[in-house]
Design a protein around this motif. Structure first.
Motif, PDB file in Angstrom:
ATOM      1  N   GLN A  50      11.413 -19.615  30.193  1.00 43.76           N
ATOM      2  CA  GLN A  50      10.896 -20.835  29.575  1.00 43.76           C
ATOM      3  C   GLN A  50      10.967 -20.750  28.049  1.00 43.76           C
ATOM      4  O   GLN A  50      11.337 -21.721  27.377  1.00 43.76           O
ATOM      5  N   ALA A 106      12.553 -27.030  29.754  1.00 46.76           N
ATOM      6  CA  ALA A 106      11.889 -25.729  29.656  1.00 46.76           C
ATOM      7  C   ALA A 106      10.429 -25.872  29.249  1.00 46.76           C
ATOM      8  O   ALA A 106       9.538 -25.254  29.841  1.00 46.76           O
ATOM      9  N   SER A 112       6.445 -25.279  31.280  1.00 46.85           N
ATOM     10  CA  SER A 112       5.559 -24.213  30.806  1.00 46.85           C
ATOM     11  C   SER A 112       4.115 -24.702  30.749  1.00 46.85           C
ATOM     12  O   SER A 112       3.820 -25.875  30.972  1.00 46.85           O
TER      13      SER A 112
END
Length: 450
Positions: A265, A437, A441
């Motif tokens: 990530q 990404a 997260s």
């Protein structure tokens, strides 16, 4: 954002209690110490990016000195190729500096990385050109750029972790913003120097000795930075973690085994920063002069104006991320780049100097939303015992694959497609990946460091 549970208010000149940063009650941090930490973190990255700016902004001159060719674009591609190759060692540097930073301390790793980096930069200033020693000149340039890339791998990550671990919990974003501000300031001074040298010297003088001046300045600045760092105690979070238990036997091994999701990530989140930083702030003067026909001095001037505003925006972004959270700000940056990058590059084609300056300010402001938030986001994502490693590996891996190659790829895309908007499409693609990404997260701004 509510910090009442773990973020007591911070007096301007007071000390920090244990809950704010995870510091043991007996270890206090005064304002003078924090100022030294800020100065030490600032100067190392400033030197690094002053050098990168000098190389990027004087790329046409360096190409003539080290890669003489009948085809100017071929020489430029080789110059940016050396720039890109020097980034290939950055993941290796990330592993090694991360290991050292997590094992022996942030301060020690940062003290050695700045010494190695400034030594290599100074040596570049002493290199003979292709006319003197032939192929030996570009080979020596490549060797020193590899040393620079290796040492630089520890700077950004280490300085960010150092600042975050010294900062009050409710101001970690603002403190960490010092790191990208220092990189932008280094680029700013590099741009100013390149503009001054280009304006004051003839092309012959510039190729003979003028290009060496920025690299000569690295030595005194680097020695000052190292001296400040050696006078500091290591970060409170690192010291507390070291006192509570032994360091990880292999921080990188623990990182890959136990924190691989965060690593993936983090690397994805860095992608927009990696491509955007080098396209917008390093490659842009070359793009404006070589691809759009703007004279070199005005190209540097436009970038200089954009960088001045960029430094101010960085600190605003740091404060916004403290207030609204890292994810919101990073997602906003990606969405803005997806929507406005290609139209911005289309506007650059107008050739109007005022429009070019405004577009660069806009692109820079968009980039600060990512750049100003990323250091605190990455540092907070990993636990103390693998923080340096996690930051250094993710940051340097993305920069090696996509950041250092960005000027080369942009030049190559234009050369092969004939489309001067190609860098804009490339940057937009990076924004899409970063958006995914970051969206996957967790929010890190409220997370205690220890």
């Amino acid at each position: 954002m509510n910090h009442s549970s773990n973020s007591p208010s911070q007096a301007p000149t007071g000390t920090t209690a244990a809950p704010a940063t995870g510091v043991a009650p007996s270890r206090t941090i005064d304002a003078k110490t924090r100022r030294k930490v800020i100065a030490a973190s600032f100067i190392g990255n400033f030197v690094e990016w002053f050098d990168y700016a000098a190389y990027g902004y004087l790329a046409v001159t360096i190409a003539a000195v080290f890669f003489p060719s009948d085809d100017p674009q071929a020489g430029l591609l080789m110059t940016f190729g050396v720039f890109a190759i020097s980034f290939l060692v950055r993941p290796v540097g990330g592993f090694i500096w991360g290991h050292l930073g997590d094992k022996i301390g942030r301060r020690e790793a940062l003290s050695w990385s700045i010494l190695m980096m400034t030594g290599a930069t100074f040596c570049i200033a002493l290199l003979p050109g292709y006319a003197s020693i032939g192929f030996g000149a570009p080979l020596l340039l490549l060797a020193l750029r590899l040393v620079q890339g290796f040492s630089a791998a520890g700077e950004y990550a280490g300085a960010s972790a150092f600042l975050v671990e010294y900062a009050p919990a409710n101001r970690r974003g603002l403190y960490a913003a010092v790191v990208p501000a220092s990189t932008a300031t280094g680029l700013l001074f590099g741009s100013l120097m390149a503009a001054g040298l280009t304006g004051l010297l003839s092309s012959g003088e510039l190729e003979s000795w003028g290009w060496r001046i920025p690299f000569l300045l690295a030595a005194p600045m680097g020695l000052i930075g190292r001296y400040i760092r050696t006078k500091l105690e290591d970060s409170p979070a690192f010291l507390e973690a070291s006192e509570s238990s032994a360091p990880e036997g292999s921080p990188v091994g623990s990182l890959l085994k136990n924190h691989w999701r965060q690593l993936v990530q983090a690397a994805g989140a860095v992608l927009l920063n990696a491509v955007g930083f080098y396209v917008i702030l390093s490659y842009m003067p070359t793009y404006l002069s070589e691809e759009l026909g703007l004279d070199a001095t005005r190209s540097y001037l436009a970038t200089t104006v954009a960088l001045l505003t960029y430094v101010g925006f960085i600190f605003v972004t740091g404060m916004l991320s403290d207030r609204f959270g890292r994810k919101r700000v990073l997602i906003s940056a990606s969405i803005l780049f997806i929507l406005f990058t290609v139209p911005a590059f289309m506007a650059l084609e107008s050739g109007n100097f005022l429009v070019i300056v405004l577009v660069q300010i806009l692109l820079g402001a968009m980039l600060t939303l990512n750049d100003g938030t990323l250091p605190s986001y990455l540092a907070e994502m990993f636990p103390t015992k693998v923080r340096y490693s996690g930051f250094a590996v993710s940051f340097n891996l993305s920069n090696a694959l996509f950041g250092g190659t960005a000027p080369f790829v942009a030049t190559l895309l234009i050369a092969t497609s004939g489309n001067v908007l190609a860098p804009g499409w490339y940057l937009m693609g990076a924004a899409v990946i970063s958006l995914v990404a970051v969206a996957c997260s967790v929010e890190t701004s409220r997370k205690p460091l220890v």
